[in-house]
Design a protein around this motif. Structure first.
Motif, mmCIF file in Angstrom:
data_model
loop_
_atom_site.group_PDB
_atom_site.id
_atom_site.type_symbol
_atom_site.label_atom_id
_atom_site.label_comp_id
_atom_site.label_asym_id
_atom_site.label_seq_id
_atom_site.Cartn_x
_atom_site.Cartn_y
_atom_site.Cartn_z
ATOM 1 N N LYS A 6 0.856 -1.240 -0.011
ATOM 2 C CA LYS A 6 0.066 -0.070 -0.104
ATOM 3 C C LYS A 6 0.847 1.351 -0.084
ATOM 4 C CE LYS A 6 -3.892 2.012 2.522
ATOM 5 N NZ LYS A 6 -4.730 2.216 3.467
ATOM 6 N N CYS A 7 0.548 2.277 -0.876
ATOM 7 C CA CYS A 7 1.436 3.471 -0.870
ATOM 8 C C CYS A 7 0.939 4.284 0.003
ATOM 9 C CB CYS A 7 0.866 4.295 -2.408
ATOM 10 S SG CYS A 7 1.441 6.009 -2.397
ATOM 11 N N ILE A 8 2.122 4.859 0.834
ATOM 12 C CA ILE A 8 1.783 5.466 2.165
ATOM 13 C C ILE A 8 1.165 6.949 1.811
ATOM 14 C CG2 ILE A 8 3.547 4.449 3.497
ATOM 15 C CD1 ILE A 8 5.262 7.099 3.222
ATOM 16 N N ASP A 9 1.493 7.476 0.717
ATOM 17 C CA ASP A 9 1.023 8.678 0.176
ATOM 18 C C ASP A 9 -0.538 8.758 -0.454
ATOM 19 O OD1 ASP A 9 3.079 10.264 1.266
ATOM 20 O OD2 ASP A 9 4.335 9.958 -1.082
ATOM 21 N N CYS A 10 -0.779 8.061 -1.557
ATOM 22 C CA CYS A 10 -1.928 8.148 -2.122
ATOM 23 C C CYS A 10 -3.041 6.894 -1.920
ATOM 24 C CB CYS A 10 -1.863 8.335 -3.600
ATOM 25 S SG CYS A 10 -1.512 6.661 -4.383
ATOM 26 N N GLY A 11 -2.443 6.042 -0.908
ATOM 27 C CA GLY A 11 -3.379 5.034 -0.544
ATOM 28 C C GLY A 11 -3.303 3.640 -1.494
ATOM 29 N N THR A 22 8.409 1.695 -5.401
ATOM 30 C CA THR A 22 7.586 2.804 -5.022
ATOM 31 C C THR A 22 6.217 2.633 -5.816
ATOM 32 O OG1 THR A 22 8.453 4.098 -6.557
ATOM 33 C CG2 THR A 22 9.660 4.131 -4.535
ATOM 34 N N CYS A 23 5.350 3.435 -5.499
ATOM 35 C CA CYS A 23 3.876 3.319 -6.093
ATOM 36 C C CYS A 23 3.948 3.912 -7.618
ATOM 37 C CB CYS A 23 3.021 4.462 -5.204
ATOM 38 S SG CYS A 23 1.347 4.590 -5.965
ATOM 39 N N PRO A 24 3.455 3.135 -8.449
ATOM 40 C CA PRO A 24 3.577 3.500 -9.884
ATOM 41 C C PRO A 24 2.583 4.564 -10.268
ATOM 42 C CG PRO A 24 3.119 0.868 -9.570
ATOM 43 C CD PRO A 24 2.842 1.773 -8.086
ATOM 44 N N LYS A 25 1.855 5.009 -8.974
ATOM 45 C CA LYS A 25 0.849 6.257 -9.635
ATOM 46 C C LYS A 25 1.537 7.613 -9.226
ATOM 47 C CE LYS A 25 -3.849 3.986 -9.613
ATOM 48 N NZ LYS A 25 -3.967 2.962 -8.541
ATOM 49 N N CYS A 26 2.188 7.569 -7.717
ATOM 50 C CA CYS A 26 2.398 8.640 -7.318
ATOM 51 C C CYS A 26 4.095 8.720 -7.154
ATOM 52 C CB CYS A 26 1.669 9.244 -6.235
ATOM 53 S SG CYS A 26 2.080 8.242 -4.609
ATOM 54 N N ASP A 27 4.377 7.503 -7.018
ATOM 55 C CA ASP A 27 6.252 7.453 -6.864
ATOM 56 C C ASP A 27 6.277 7.340 -5.278
ATOM 57 O OD1 ASP A 27 8.613 6.602 -7.401
ATOM 58 O OD2 ASP A 27 9.283 9.101 -7.219
ATOM 59 N N GLY A 28 5.022 7.396 -4.178
ATOM 60 C CA GLY A 28 5.211 7.262 -2.810
ATOM 61 C C GLY A 28 5.827 6.086 -2.323
ATOM 62 N N LEU A 29 6.362 6.147 -1.047
ATOM 63 C CA LEU A 29 6.955 4.564 -0.513
ATOM 64 C C LEU A 29 5.675 3.531 -0.270
ATOM 65 C CD1 LEU A 29 9.234 6.387 2.035
ATOM 66 C CD2 LEU A 29 9.985 5.540 -0.129
HETATM 67 ZN ZN LIG Z 1 0.777 6.571 -4.375
#
Ligand SMILES: [Zn+2]
Ligand SMILES: *Cc1c(COP(=O)(O)O)cnc(C)c1O
Length: 405
Positions: A6-11, A22-29
């Motif tokens: 699960k992305c810690i930024d966009c969920g 990292t998150c393919p959508k927003c590059d979040g951890l």
């Molecule tokens: Zn994300």
């Protein structure tokens, strides 16, 4: 076993079969999320209390579905350090000596899980950028698994023992004319363009292995939780991982509270400390990090966001120490308690001393310092900071005069 990323930024959520860092959508951890009810039901209480600690003792909380690639990592000693406690002025001090892992650092906990994961995902080559210990660890687990391990090191800035280990265990060692941060950018690009599995601590599975430090501390304290855990911070994965471990034991009802996570950096490389002290939401990267503690000579820690929230949500803090202060702590550990650690590891004790003196840490606290790597990792530093041995003629007179005069 059920878990997902699960992305810690966009969920955004991703299945465990995906090869992403990292998150393919927003590059979040990314974080590994489990079904804790399922885990709780599967825990054998008697076994949990009786079996000696090791990484794979806690496999019900590790995201690996195959037989792991292991060489008996974890199960490191937790020393009660009364002399050091007295020197620093805290009630109860323990040192969790991660230098006692197979390659001499806690990175082995992350790599036994990370390389097992690579095999499970069908990857046939692994890679990392490293300040040294990650490379030693990746090389040894690559060897054990029988797959190539590519390691990128900052040229001229890696402790001798670590390079030796990476070479000896058959790693493909490549020196980069740049610092660790430059090497990390490169290896991330390499792994995105080639079918090579990235095993830096941006890979959330590495941190899953490292969270077992928290499980072992609780275990070794007789299922009690210390008031505070102090450790060095470089790329900021370990402090995040250990905090997660404590949170999980609490979620499972094994413990009822959590320690204050306290991160120590050096004055020459302290972006996390600066962010904590200024209340900033994110770090300001440092372009030219410099310290004798090469393991944490990092200006742009990739796990900064996770680490900042781990420190804040646990009620902890962060502090920086000078190279002189950490050398003093390294000698105190070695000479008062018989604990040999590399320079970065000693920052935990140096930082604790500073925070107790400043009144930030109360004298009544039960504190665990994590010493992350073994003394022999950096023999050149030892020679530099210790007095030279005397050389004498091979006679009893010369010997006695060297000893007694
Ligand atoms: Zn994300
Ligand atoms: C990797 C390492 C650290 C830093 O850990 P992070 O997870 O990068 O913060 C500290 N000490 C030693 C000896 C290390 O090898």
């Amino acid at each position: 076993m059920k878990y997902f990323l699960k992305c810690i930024d966009c969920g955004a959520e991703y299945p465990k079969t995906e090869i992403i860092y990292t998150c393919p959508k927003c590059d979040g951890l990314l974080d590994v999320i489990y079904d804790y009810d399922e885990i709780k039901a599967s825990i054998d209480e008697k076994k949990l209390r009786e079996e000696p600690p090791s990484v794979w003792k806690y496999k019900m909380l590790l995201p690996v579905d195959i037989d792991p690639v292991t060489i008996n990592e974890g199960g490191t000693p937790l020393y009660k350090c009364d002399k050091l406690a007295k020197l620093i002025g805290v009630k109860e001090l323990y040192v969790k000596h991660e230098g006692m892992n197979p390659t001499g650092s806690f990175k082995d906990r992350g790599m036994t899980v990370g390389v097992s994961k690579a095999i499970e995902l069908g990857m046939e080559t692994v890679a990392c950028a490293s300040t040294g210990n990650t490379s030693a660890s990746l090389a040894i687990y690559g060897a054990k698994a029988g797959i190539p391990a590519i390691v990128l090191l900052p040229a001229g800035k890696v402790a001798l023992g670590k390079v030796g280990q990476a070479l000896m265990h058959g790693g493909k060692v490549i020196m980069i004319k740049g610092n660790f941060d430059d090497a990390l950018v490169l290896v991330r690009k390499l792994c995105s363009e080639e079918r090579i599995y990235l095993l830096n601590s941006i890979n959330p599975y590495r941190l899953e292995g490292q969270k077992t430090i928290a499980f072992e501390i609780v275990d070794q304290l007789g299922f009690k939780v210390p008031d505070r855990v102090v450790l060095p911070v470089g790329n900021a994965g370990n402090i995040t991982a250990i905090n997660k471990g404590f949170k999980e034991f609490q979620k499972l009802g094994i413990t009822d509270r959590r320690p204050k996570m306290t991160g120590i950096q050096t004055a020459g490389a302290c972006p996390i400390v600066n962010a904590i002290k200024s209340g900033a939401e994110d770090i300001t990267p440092e372009m030219n990090p410099e310290t004798i503690a090469t393991a944490i000579r990092i200006g742009n820690p990739v796990n900064a966001k996770k680490a900042l929230s781990a420190i804040r949500e646990s009620g902890g803090c962060a502090e920086s120490v000078t190279d002189e202060e950490l050398i003093e702590a390294q000698k105190a550990l070695a000479r008062l308690e018989g604990i040999g650690v590399e320079p970065a590891s000693a920052t935990s004790v140096a930082g604790l001393k500073k925070l107790v003196e400043a009144g930030v840490i109360s004298k009544d606290e039960v504190v665990v310092c994590v010493t992350t790597g073994h003394l022999l990792k950096d023999p050149e530093e030892i020679i530099e900071i210790c007095e030279e041995p005397v050389t004498v003629e091979p006679t009893i007179e010369a010997l006695k005069s060297a000893i007694f005069e």
